[in-house]
Write a protein that holds these residues in place. Structure first.
Motif, short mmCIF file in Angstrom:
data_model
loop_
_atom_site.label_atom_id
_atom_site.label_comp_id
_atom_site.label_asym_id
_atom_site.label_seq_id
_atom_site.Cartn_x
_atom_site.Cartn_y
_atom_site.Cartn_z
N GLU A 189 -12.58 19.03 30.22
CA GLU A 189 -14.01 19.30 30.25
C GLU A 189 -14.33 20.62 29.55
N ARG A 190 -13.46 21.59 29.71
CA ARG A 190 -13.71 22.88 29.08
C ARG A 190 -13.78 22.71 27.56
N HIS A 191 -12.85 21.95 27.01
CA HIS A 191 -12.87 21.75 25.56
C HIS A 191 -14.10 20.95 25.13
N LEU A 192 -14.49 19.96 25.92
CA LEU A 192 -15.69 19.19 25.60
C LEU A 192 -16.93 20.07 25.65
N ALA A 193 -16.97 21.00 26.61
CA ALA A 193 -18.10 21.93 26.69
C ALA A 193 -18.15 22.81 25.44
N ASN A 194 -17.00 23.32 25.03
CA ASN A 194 -16.94 24.12 23.81
C ASN A 194 -17.40 23.31 22.60
N LEU A 195 -16.96 22.05 22.55
CA LEU A 195 -17.36 21.18 21.45
C LEU A 195 -18.87 20.98 21.44
N GLU A 196 -19.45 20.74 22.60
CA GLU A 196 -20.88 20.43 22.67
C GLU A 196 -21.75 21.65 22.35
N TYR A 197 -21.24 22.83 22.54
CA TYR A 197 -22.04 24.02 22.28
C TYR A 197 -21.62 24.74 20.99
N GLY A 198 -20.86 24.01 20.14
CA GLY A 198 -20.62 24.50 18.79
C GLY A 198 -19.62 25.62 18.67
N VAL A 199 -18.76 25.82 19.68
CA VAL A 199 -17.74 26.86 19.58
C VAL A 199 -16.34 26.27 19.63
N GLY A 200 -16.24 24.95 19.56
CA GLY A 200 -14.93 24.30 19.59
C GLY A 200 -14.69 23.53 18.32
N ASN A 201 -13.68 23.91 17.55
CA ASN A 201 -13.34 23.24 16.30
C ASN A 201 -12.29 22.18 16.58
N ALA A 202 -12.76 21.01 17.01
CA ALA A 202 -11.85 19.96 17.47
C ALA A 202 -11.10 19.31 16.32
N SER A 203 -9.90 18.84 16.60
CA SER A 203 -9.13 18.11 15.58
C SER A 203 -9.76 16.75 15.36
N ILE A 204 -9.40 16.11 14.26
CA ILE A 204 -9.96 14.80 13.94
C ILE A 204 -9.54 13.77 14.98
N LEU A 205 -8.35 13.92 15.56
CA LEU A 205 -7.91 12.97 16.58
C LEU A 205 -8.74 13.10 17.84
N ILE A 206 -9.09 14.33 18.21
CA ILE A 206 -9.97 14.54 19.36
C ILE A 206 -11.32 13.88 19.12
N LEU A 207 -11.86 14.05 17.90
CA LEU A 207 -13.15 13.45 17.58
C LEU A 207 -13.08 11.93 17.60
N LEU A 208 -11.97 11.38 17.17
CA LEU A 208 -11.79 9.93 17.24
C LEU A 208 -11.81 9.45 18.69
#
Length: 351
Positions: A92-111
């Motif tokens: 959830e922490r990483h998803l929160a970072n992703l949703e607020y524009g501070v998490g540079n997720a890998s392409i596999l995470i985005l998939l």
């Protein structure tokens, strides 16, 4: 392409109020593994989750927009962030970072996120055809249609928008602009000049028209201004040719098909013929023209040529007619081309 149009639902305000973590326990999102003591889901490495900065030293605009789309898609699905975490096996922490524009997720995470949200990766990344309900509904209607149906839809859209495209169908006569497409070395210049003389049409080599617009050679255009500038000159040259010549034989640069807007213009306003040849003939003809660059540039020149030909074949095949220029000598090839074009334009056979 996503085929599912999902219902809009409101997401719990508890999750929508979460802010990205700053590394302190007090900043952990409510319900997260860190806050509840549960074992966290596997997430990306520290490098993957590190914030990406924009030019102003703040959040990168692309990541901010990406996060907004994730939140909107999650809202559409009616999923809490905790539920998305379980579905993706991402913390959830990483998803929160992703949703607020501070998490540079890998392409596999985005998939994983796209799969859990039942959308395409294109929709998650913000492809233009996913930006409104109408776009999504159109995409859903077209998904898994065969090429023939898609072509009919494209032509119908062209007619609806006033851009043309239905020439040669029904009572609409074919355009008397004959465009020869194909890779360099297919015989466009040689056969085009012969065909223009036979039809008593002007012969237009679009490459020469591009150079007139730019005031320099094509090599200089690309070296000085880049590929984007070259494509703009190419589009302008084609537009002018269509405007000036109601009848013509036009030799088209091989790479024009890589620009969908310009290729659409060509298909809508010209009768198109794909001249194709074996890769070996392409190479021999280019070398016979005195151009040794293909051989000098790469030891794998033939493999490169085959790759380019394979990549463009699906676009070249959109031409209305095709002529194999490797199957027979030049004169016989010209006879086939002449007959094909005269029949298409309902012209009298040449004497």
């Amino acid at each position: 392409m996503s085929s599912t149009i999902l219902p809009v639902a409101r997401v719990s305000s508890d999750n929508e109020g979460d802010r990205p973590s700053s590394g302190r326990a007090a900043s952990d999102p409510p319900g997260s593994a860190a806050a509840t003591g549960e074992r966290p889901h596997p997430g990306p490495s520290a490098a993957e989750s590190a914030p990406a900065e924009g030019d102003d030293g703040g959040k990168h605009p692309f990541l901010v927009a990406l996060g907004e789309r994730v939140r909107a898609l999650r809202a559409r699905r009616g999923m809490t962030r905790k539920a998305l975490s379980v579905a993706t096996d991402v913390s959830e922490r990483h998803l929160a970072n992703l949703e607020y524009g501070v998490g540079n997720a890998s392409i596999l995470i985005l998939l994983q996120v796209a799969h859990a949200l039942q959308c395409s990766l294109a929709e998650l990344l913000g492809d233009v055809t996913t930006r409104s309900p109408e776009w999504l509904l159109i995409r859903e209607l077209l998904e898994q249609r065969d090429e023939t149906t898609l072509r009919r839809v494209r032509v119908a859209i062209g007619e609806l928008l006033g851009t043309g495209g239905a020439h040669g169908e029904g009572t609409t006569p074919r355009s008397s602009r004959v465009a020869l497409v194909g890779l360099r070395g297919a015989g466009k210049s040689t056969l085009g000049a012969m065909l223009a003389e036979d039809l008593d049409f002007p012969f237009v080599e679009l490459s020469r028209e591009i150079e007139k617009f730019a005031g320099c050679s094509i090599n200089e255009i690309q070296a000085l201004y880049g590929q984007s500038a070259y494509r703009r000159y190419e589009r302008r040259a084609l537009e002018e040719a269509i405007q000036i010549y109601p009848e013509a034989v036009i030799a088209i640069p091989g790479g024009l098909v890589s620009d969908p807007a310009t290729f659409n213009l060509l298909l809508a306003h010209c009768t198109t013929v794909w001249l194709y040849a074996d890769p070996e003939d392409h190479m021999k003809r280019v070398l016979a023209q005195g151009d040794t660059r293909p051989m000098a540039a790469s030891r794998e020149a033939m493999e490169d040529l085959k790759t380019i030909l394979a990549g463009r074949a699906a676009f070249y095949s959109k031409a209305e007619f095709r002529v194999d220029t490797s199957a027979q000598p030049l004169i016989e090839t010209f006879q086939i081309l002449r007959t094909t074009v005269r029949d298409a334009l309902t012209l009298q056979p040449a004497e």
